[in-house]
Scaffold this motif. Structure first.
Motif, PDB file in Angstrom:
ATOM      1  N   ASN A   1       0.647  -1.131   0.069  1.00  0.00           N
ATOM      2  CA  ASN A   1       0.007   0.195  -0.084  1.00  0.00           C
ATOM      3  C   ASN A   1       0.813   1.240  -0.207  1.00  0.00           C
ATOM      4  O   ASN A   1       0.286   2.375   0.449  1.00  0.00           O
ATOM      5  CB  ASN A   1      -1.001  -0.025   1.195  1.00  0.00           C
ATOM      6  CG  ASN A   1      -1.942  -1.091   1.174  1.00  0.00           C
ATOM      7  OD1 ASN A   1      -2.347  -1.648   0.286  1.00  0.00           O
ATOM      8  ND2 ASN A   1      -1.920  -1.595   2.507  1.00  0.00           N
TER       9      ASN A   1
ATOM     10  N   ASN B   1       0.482  10.145  -0.631  1.00  0.00           N
ATOM     11  CA  ASN B   1      -1.135  10.741  -0.358  1.00  0.00           C
ATOM     12  C   ASN B   1      -1.848   9.725  -1.230  1.00  0.00           C
ATOM     13  O   ASN B   1      -1.844   8.527  -1.007  1.00  0.00           O
ATOM     14  CB  ASN B   1      -1.149  12.060  -0.738  1.00  0.00           C
ATOM     15  CG  ASN B   1      -0.306  12.937   0.108  1.00  0.00           C
ATOM     16  OD1 ASN B   1       0.465  12.569   1.342  1.00  0.00           O
ATOM     17  ND2 ASN B   1      -0.647  14.091  -0.115  1.00  0.00           N
ATOM     18  N   GLU B   2      -2.656  10.231  -2.435  1.00  0.00           N
ATOM     19  CA  GLU B   2      -3.704   9.332  -2.894  1.00  0.00           C
ATOM     20  C   GLU B   2      -2.839   8.710  -4.100  1.00  0.00           C
ATOM     21  O   GLU B   2      -3.382   7.968  -4.907  1.00  0.00           O
ATOM     22  CB  GLU B   2      -4.744  10.249  -3.484  1.00  0.00           C
ATOM     23  CG  GLU B   2      -4.295  11.204  -4.390  1.00  0.00           C
ATOM     24  CD  GLU B   2      -3.826  12.416  -4.146  1.00  0.00           C
ATOM     25  OE1 GLU B   2      -3.463  13.245  -4.995  1.00  0.00           O
ATOM     26  OE2 GLU B   2      -3.648  12.809  -2.904  1.00  0.00           O
ATOM     27  N   ILE B   3      -1.546   9.127  -4.318  1.00  0.00           N
ATOM     28  CA  ILE B   3      -0.857   8.470  -5.325  1.00  0.00           C
ATOM     29  C   ILE B   3      -0.165   7.119  -5.204  1.00  0.00           C
ATOM     30  O   ILE B   3       0.891   7.283  -4.404  1.00  0.00           O
ATOM     31  CB  ILE B   3       0.322   9.516  -5.946  1.00  0.00           C
ATOM     32  CG1 ILE B   3      -0.390  10.865  -6.047  1.00  0.00           C
ATOM     33  CG2 ILE B   3       0.911   8.936  -7.505  1.00  0.00           C
ATOM     34  CD1 ILE B   3       0.432  12.148  -6.287  1.00  0.00           C
ATOM     35  N   MET B   4      -0.667   6.007  -5.707  1.00  0.00           N
ATOM     36  CA  MET B   4      -0.322   4.689  -5.072  1.00  0.00           C
ATOM     37  C   MET B   4       0.313   4.073  -6.148  1.00  0.00           C
ATOM     38  O   MET B   4      -0.056   3.925  -7.406  1.00  0.00           O
ATOM     39  CB  MET B   4      -1.475   3.919  -4.613  1.00  0.00           C
ATOM     40  CG  MET B   4      -2.287   4.629  -3.609  1.00  0.00           C
ATOM     41  SD  MET B   4      -1.409   4.788  -1.904  1.00  0.00           S
ATOM     42  CE  MET B   4      -1.457   3.355  -1.547  1.00  0.00           C
TER      43      MET B   4
ATOM     44  N   LYS C   1      -1.732   1.906  -9.157  1.00  0.00           N
ATOM     45  CA  LYS C   1      -3.129   2.605  -9.236  1.00  0.00           C
ATOM     46  C   LYS C   1      -3.160   2.827 -10.682  1.00  0.00           C
ATOM     47  O   LYS C   1      -2.309   3.582 -11.535  1.00  0.00           O
ATOM     48  CB  LYS C   1      -3.072   3.679  -8.315  1.00  0.00           C
ATOM     49  CG  LYS C   1      -4.519   4.404  -8.353  1.00  0.00           C
ATOM     50  CD  LYS C   1      -4.539   5.674  -7.412  1.00  0.00           C
ATOM     51  CE  LYS C   1      -5.858   6.187  -7.182  1.00  0.00           C
ATOM     52  NZ  LYS C   1      -5.966   7.245  -6.165  1.00  0.00           N
TER      53      LYS C   1
ATOM     54  N   LEU D   1      -8.535  10.965 -11.854  1.00  0.00           N
ATOM     55  CA  LEU D   1      -7.282  11.081 -11.118  1.00  0.00           C
ATOM     56  C   LEU D   1      -6.594  11.986 -11.652  1.00  0.00           C
ATOM     57  O   LEU D   1      -6.158  12.910 -10.631  1.00  0.00           O
ATOM     58  CB  LEU D   1      -6.611   9.744 -11.087  1.00  0.00           C
ATOM     59  CG  LEU D   1      -5.163   9.847 -10.187  1.00  0.00           C
ATOM     60  CD1 LEU D   1      -5.340  10.235  -8.615  1.00  0.00           C
ATOM     61  CD2 LEU D   1      -4.396   8.621 -10.732  1.00  0.00           C
TER      62      LEU D   1
ATOM     63  N   ASP E   1      -8.047  15.325 -10.086  1.00  0.00           N
ATOM     64  CA  ASP E   1      -7.643  15.609  -8.766  1.00  0.00           C
ATOM     65  C   ASP E   1      -6.462  15.965  -8.555  1.00  0.00           C
ATOM     66  O   ASP E   1      -5.965  16.798  -7.870  1.00  0.00           O
ATOM     67  CB  ASP E   1      -8.163  14.204  -8.089  1.00  0.00           C
ATOM     68  CG  ASP E   1      -8.007  14.625  -6.555  1.00  0.00           C
ATOM     69  OD1 ASP E   1      -8.402  15.219  -6.058  1.00  0.00           O
ATOM     70  OD2 ASP E   1      -7.114  13.386  -6.069  1.00  0.00           O
ATOM     71  N   LEU E   2      -5.425  15.203  -9.287  1.00  0.00           N
ATOM     72  CA  LEU E   2      -3.852  15.775  -9.173  1.00  0.00           C
ATOM     73  C   LEU E   2      -3.827  17.230  -9.680  1.00  0.00           C
ATOM     74  O   LEU E   2      -3.010  17.802  -9.024  1.00  0.00           O
ATOM     75  CB  LEU E   2      -3.035  14.695  -9.954  1.00  0.00           C
ATOM     76  CG  LEU E   2      -3.002  13.273  -9.625  1.00  0.00           C
ATOM     77  CD1 LEU E   2      -2.195  12.428 -10.639  1.00  0.00           C
ATOM     78  CD2 LEU E   2      -2.231  13.106  -8.159  1.00  0.00           C
TER      79      LEU E   2
ATOM     80  N   LYS F   1      -4.902  19.663  -7.176  1.00  0.00           N
ATOM     81  CA  LYS F   1      -4.223  19.632  -5.832  1.00  0.00           C
ATOM     82  C   LYS F   1      -2.668  20.279  -6.108  1.00  0.00           C
ATOM     83  O   LYS F   1      -2.122  20.697  -5.354  1.00  0.00           O
ATOM     84  CB  LYS F   1      -3.866  18.313  -5.417  1.00  0.00           C
ATOM     85  CG  LYS F   1      -5.229  17.900  -4.553  1.00  0.00           C
ATOM     86  CD  LYS F   1      -5.219  16.444  -3.928  1.00  0.00           C
ATOM     87  CE  LYS F   1      -6.512  16.172  -3.427  1.00  0.00           C
ATOM     88  NZ  LYS F   1      -6.532  14.664  -2.966  1.00  0.00           N
TER      89      LYS F   1
ATOM     90  N   PHE G   1       3.086   6.639   2.771  1.00  0.00           N
ATOM     91  CA  PHE G   1       2.063   5.698   3.527  1.00  0.00           C
ATOM     92  C   PHE G   1       2.411   5.932   4.933  1.00  0.00           C
ATOM     93  O   PHE G   1       1.420   5.928   5.694  1.00  0.00           O
ATOM     94  CB  PHE G   1       1.909   4.214   2.831  1.00  0.00           C
ATOM     95  CG  PHE G   1       1.142   3.564   3.746  1.00  0.00           C
ATOM     96  CD1 PHE G   1      -0.085   3.700   3.421  1.00  0.00           C
ATOM     97  CD2 PHE G   1       1.320   2.474   4.521  1.00  0.00           C
ATOM     98  CE1 PHE G   1      -1.374   3.043   3.682  1.00  0.00           C
ATOM     99  CE2 PHE G   1       0.285   1.712   5.107  1.00  0.00           C
ATOM    100  CZ  PHE G   1      -0.950   2.002   4.665  1.00  0.00           C
TER     101      PHE G   1
END
Length: 194
Positions: free
Chosen positions: A63, A67-70, A73, A79, A82-83, A86, A135
């Motif tokens: 995991n 942040n939300e960038i995995m 993914k 996405l 969203d990026l 931000k 993470f």
């Protein structure tokens, strides 16, 4: 690397001076020994990094992301929107140096963030953005002891072309997390999947 080049230049200057004082055959032998020592040092240095990678215990980076960038993914239009909201609009060239050991078929570059993909899945993230955290909560400006507290003692600490680094490997998932250190603080975070 720069020190090695400066030493070589200094040796050449000294060699030139010695050439006038010492016969040519002795200088050639001395120069040959110096070259062999430098080659040997380079081979030992590279081999030790490879050995450390093989002997290093794996650290779970399940995991892992920023942040939300995995890693792994899927990059979707949502996405990207969203990026951009931000981290600003994408740019042709980031303000950061990106040195990766993995290939990407596409990349998305923001001012302080680089995202690389293969088959539209994220496989590399490079950040100098202080808003992004790993993470386990490590971000730009954190110190080495905080990294070790969060990720443990199974790391490689080395000095490379890009600077001082601390690397964690997840051998099961084939993921590498690298912290570039400058003045005892995290300067850049690199997360890649090989």
């Amino acid at each position: 690397m720069i020190i090695k080049i400066l030493v070589l230049i200094l040796l050449l200057i000294l060699g030139n001076l010695l050439f006038k004082l010492i016969p040519w055959k002795y200088i050639a032998v001395l120069f040959g020994i110096i070259v062999l020592l430098l080659i040997g040092f380079f081979i030992v240095e590279r081999t030790s990094i490879l050995v450390k990678n093989r002997l290093l215990e794996s650290t779970s980076l399940k995991n892992e992301g920023m942040n939300e960038i995995m890693i792994d993914k899927q990059v979707t239009p949502e996405l990207l929107v969203d990026l951009k909201s931000k981290y600003g609009s994408t740019v042709k060239h980031t303000d950061i140096v990106v040195i990766l050991s993995v290939e990407n078929d596409r990349n998305y570059q923001f001012k302080k963030l680089y995202i690389g993909t293969i088959n539209n899945k994220i496989n590399s993230i490079v950040s100098e953005d202080s808003r992004l955290k790993t993470f386990r909560g490590i971000g730009i400006g954190d110190d080495i002891s905080t990294i070790i507290d969060k990720y443990g003692n199974n790391y490689i600490h080395s000095f490379e072309e890009i600077g001082e680094t601390i690397k964690y490997l997840d051998k099961e998932r084939n993921v590498k997390l690298t912290f570039i250190i400058y003045k005892e603080k995290v300067f850049q975070i690199i997360l890649t999947k090989n």
